[in-house]
Design a protein around this motif. Structure first.
Motif, short mmCIF file in Angstrom:
data_model
loop_
_atom_site.label_atom_id
_atom_site.label_comp_id
_atom_site.label_asym_id
_atom_site.label_seq_id
_atom_site.Cartn_x
_atom_site.Cartn_y
_atom_site.Cartn_z
N PHE A 20 100.79 -17.53 48.61
CA PHE A 20 99.80 -18.34 49.33
C PHE A 20 98.73 -17.39 49.86
CE2 PHE A 20 97.76 -20.52 52.75
CZ PHE A 20 97.93 -21.88 52.56
N HIS A 21 97.52 -17.51 49.34
CA HIS A 21 96.43 -16.61 49.75
C HIS A 21 95.43 -17.41 50.59
CE1 HIS A 21 93.23 -13.44 48.33
NE2 HIS A 21 93.09 -13.75 49.61
N HIS A 22 95.27 -16.99 51.83
CA HIS A 22 94.30 -17.66 52.71
C HIS A 22 92.99 -16.89 52.74
CE1 HIS A 22 92.79 -19.03 56.82
NE2 HIS A 22 92.70 -20.06 56.01
N ILE A 23 91.91 -17.58 52.36
CA ILE A 23 90.59 -16.94 52.36
C ILE A 23 89.99 -17.10 53.76
CG2 ILE A 23 88.28 -16.93 51.32
CD1 ILE A 23 90.57 -16.22 49.34
N SER A 24 89.79 -15.96 54.41
CA SER A 24 89.27 -16.02 55.78
C SER A 24 87.98 -15.21 55.91
CB SER A 24 90.36 -15.56 56.76
OG SER A 24 89.98 -15.89 58.07
N THR A 25 87.64 -14.87 57.12
CA THR A 25 86.31 -14.33 57.40
C THR A 25 86.37 -13.19 58.42
OG1 THR A 25 84.24 -14.90 58.52
CG2 THR A 25 86.12 -16.24 59.09
N ASP A 26 85.41 -12.29 58.33
CA ASP A 26 85.34 -11.21 59.34
C ASP A 26 84.97 -11.76 60.72
OD1 ASP A 26 82.66 -11.78 58.83
OD2 ASP A 26 82.11 -9.74 58.26
N GLU A 27 84.48 -12.99 60.78
CA GLU A 27 84.09 -13.57 62.07
C GLU A 27 85.28 -13.75 63.01
OE1 GLU A 27 81.45 -16.82 62.36
OE2 GLU A 27 80.23 -16.20 60.67
N SER B 68 89.76 -11.21 54.71
CA SER B 68 88.62 -11.49 55.60
C SER B 68 87.41 -10.79 55.04
CB SER B 68 88.90 -10.92 56.99
OG SER B 68 89.85 -11.71 57.66
N SER B 69 86.46 -11.58 54.59
CA SER B 69 85.29 -10.93 53.97
C SER B 69 84.06 -11.06 54.84
CB SER B 69 85.02 -11.53 52.59
OG SER B 69 84.09 -12.57 52.69
N SER B 70 83.11 -10.19 54.53
CA SER B 70 81.81 -10.25 55.21
C SER B 70 80.94 -11.31 54.54
CB SER B 70 81.16 -8.86 55.15
OG SER B 70 80.98 -8.48 53.82
N ASN B 71 79.67 -11.38 54.92
CA ASN B 71 78.77 -12.44 54.41
C ASN B 71 78.59 -12.35 52.90
OD1 ASN B 71 78.15 -12.35 57.32
ND2 ASN B 71 76.59 -13.82 56.76
N ASN B 72 78.84 -13.45 52.22
CA ASN B 72 78.65 -13.50 50.77
C ASN B 72 77.24 -13.97 50.43
OD1 ASN B 72 81.70 -14.18 48.99
ND2 ASN B 72 81.49 -13.16 50.95
N TYR B 73 76.76 -13.54 49.26
CA TYR B 73 75.51 -14.08 48.75
C TYR B 73 75.59 -14.12 47.23
CZ TYR B 73 74.05 -9.38 47.37
OH TYR B 73 73.99 -8.15 46.77
N VAL C 282 87.38 -7.25 53.33
CA VAL C 282 86.54 -7.04 52.13
C VAL C 282 85.09 -6.99 52.59
CG1 VAL C 282 85.98 -7.87 49.82
CG2 VAL C 282 88.17 -8.53 50.85
N GLY C 283 84.44 -5.84 52.38
CA GLY C 283 83.05 -5.70 52.83
C GLY C 283 82.13 -5.36 51.69
N GLY C 284 80.82 -5.46 51.96
CA GLY C 284 79.85 -5.17 50.91
C GLY C 284 79.24 -3.78 51.07
N GLY C 285 79.35 -3.22 52.28
CA GLY C 285 78.72 -1.92 52.54
C GLY C 285 77.21 -2.01 52.58
N ASN C 286 76.69 -3.21 52.87
CA ASN C 286 75.22 -3.40 52.92
C ASN C 286 74.83 -4.05 54.23
OD1 ASN C 286 74.58 -2.62 50.12
ND2 ASN C 286 75.81 -4.43 49.61
N GLU C 287 74.86 -3.26 55.29
CA GLU C 287 74.49 -3.83 56.60
C GLU C 287 72.97 -3.88 56.72
OE1 GLU C 287 76.33 -2.68 60.29
OE2 GLU C 287 77.88 -1.63 59.16
N ARG C 288 72.46 -5.03 57.08
CA ARG C 288 71.01 -5.20 57.27
C ARG C 288 70.77 -6.09 58.47
NH1 ARG C 288 71.62 -2.25 53.58
NH2 ARG C 288 70.50 -2.04 51.63
N THR C 289 69.69 -5.86 59.20
CA THR C 289 69.29 -6.86 60.20
C THR C 289 68.77 -8.06 59.42
OG1 THR C 289 66.98 -6.17 60.37
CG2 THR C 289 68.56 -5.06 61.85
N ASN C 290 68.82 -9.22 60.06
CA ASN C 290 68.32 -10.42 59.38
C ASN C 290 66.85 -10.27 59.01
OD1 ASN C 290 70.81 -11.61 59.63
ND2 ASN C 290 70.32 -12.69 61.53
N LEU C 291 66.12 -9.55 59.87
CA LEU C 291 64.70 -9.37 59.59
C LEU C 291 64.47 -8.44 58.39
CD1 LEU C 291 62.03 -10.40 60.69
CD2 LEU C 291 61.92 -8.39 62.18
#
Ligand SMILES: Cc1cn([C@H]2C[C@H](O)[C@@H](COP(=O)(O)OP(=O)(O)O[C@H]3O[C@H](CO)[C@@H](O)[C@H](O)[C@H]3O)O2)c(=O)[nH]c1=O
Length: 343
Positions: free
Chosen positions: A131-138, A187-192, A252-261
């Protein structure tokens, strides 16, 4: 007649789920998959156009929180494992009304766990089937400028959405400690990437820019997110589902931290190159001029960043798609979608 053995995916018509379903059926030509999806506003069967016709793909429209629907699935199929994506996922919506989030994310996870426990328990395969639960870094809360969340960081969710995901994580973990169920969590970071719902930041930027409307940026635009290409996330899920250690969580991270701006500027600059003729309609020099600072999200988490050393070391996963290529693909996909709408 014997029942088909199939992987159960919940929420497979959504953004991450549909990308996973498509990649799974391509990667494993001998396996079957059943997709349980309620088709809320966020799900779309067109997301599955690559697999809809496959005889190894079975679609069931239904609610993961509906016990009758879920137990019927276990009667109709021999469920060999579960990847549980189904969730209400938009933070802003959870702030307006948390009820659907509690129902789907908490109760839905509980209903699924119970059905699996009963079926797999009766077959004496509770410790084998996953049973794999997909969660979030939040679930870990919010960071300031320094540090990263590890798998040991205590949960500290700060909005109704992330609170329900943390609750569901605890429930999943309790089935490991109480019943020995073979669970894993990620727990993953923001997907796109392609097929993300319009409500999220990146589709909003592109959609608003192409319509020459104000691009809404909450607060001062200095909140930081770590961007992970959805295809890389799907590969991570596949590694964790098949090779992760029972009872464990993986960041699970992307290694691409950016400000929203910064992110918004980058996308606007790409659109300046791809769609320059649109700018002349409004005598703009750049899509950046459409950026409009709007009221901040209440309790807006400042920064998310995960330490994903564990999945890299234990399972040999690392993201393959660069931020530049990923955003290029994503912008192209939305521009094409927008042009089709206009035709
Ligand atoms: C929609 C929208 C968002 N924002 C800001 C809020 C956030 O700081 C950032 C990203 O917002 P969202 O796209 O809503 O994503 P965020 O709240 O980070 O949560 C996402 O990422 C999480 C993983 O970190 C997932 O668990 C969530 O399901 C997913 O929705 O952009 C804006 O400034 N303007 C907008 O119009």
């Amino acid at each position: 007649m014997s029942k088909s053995k199939a992987l159960l995916v919940t929420g497979g018509a959504g953004f991450i789920g549909s990308n996973y379903v498509t990649s799974f059926l391509k990667k494993y030509p001998d396996r079957e998959l059943v997709n349980l999806d309620k088709l809320t506003y966020a799900g779309n069967v067109d997301n599955l156009s690559a697999v809809n016709e496959s005889d190894r793909y079975h679609f069931v429209q239904g609610d993961v929180a509906d016990e009758a629907v879920v137990s019927k699935l276990f009667r109709d199929f021999d469920i060999e494992g579960i990847i549980h994506f189904a969730a209400e996922s938009h933070v802003d919506k959870s702030i307006l009304n948390s009820n659907p989030f509690i129902l789907t994310n908490v109760l839905g996870t509980g209903v699924l766990l119970e059905a699996a426990r009963k079926d797999w328990g009766a077959k004496e395969v509770l410790k084998e089937r996953r049973f794999h639960h997909i969660s979030t870094d939040e679930v870990y809360g919010s960071l300031e400028a320094e540090g990263k969340f590890t798998e040991q960081t205590p949960y500290n969710p700060r909005n109704p959405y992330s609170a329900t995901k943390a609750a569901a994580n605890m429930l999943v973990k309790s089935y490991y400690t109480t019943y020995g169920m073979n669970v894993v969590l990620s727990s993953s970071s923001n997907n796109y990437g392609p097929r993300q719902h319009d409500e999220k930041l990146i589709p909003t930027i592109i959609r608003k820019a192409l319509a020459l409307e104000p691009i809404p940026i909450y607060g001062d635009g200095m909140n930081i997110r770590d961007w992970l290409y959805v295809g890389d996330h799907c590969q991570a899920i596949d590694h964790i589902f098949h090779h992760g250690e029972a009872g464990e969580s993986y960041n699970v991270g992307g290694g691409n931290e950016r400000t929203n701006l910064e992110l918004t500027h980058y996308i606007c600059d790409q659109l300046d190159r791809v769609k320059p003729h649109l700018l002349t309609e409004k005598t703009l020099r750049s899509f950046r001029e459409l950026i409009t600072f709007v009221e901040d999200r209440p309790g807006h988490d400042k920064r998310y960043a995960v330490d994903d050393t564990k999945i890299r070391r234990q399972l040999g996963w690392s993201p393959q798609v660069s931020y530049i290529d990923g955003l290029k693909n994503t912008v192209e996909w939305y521009v094409t979608k927008w042009e089709e709408v206009l035709q």
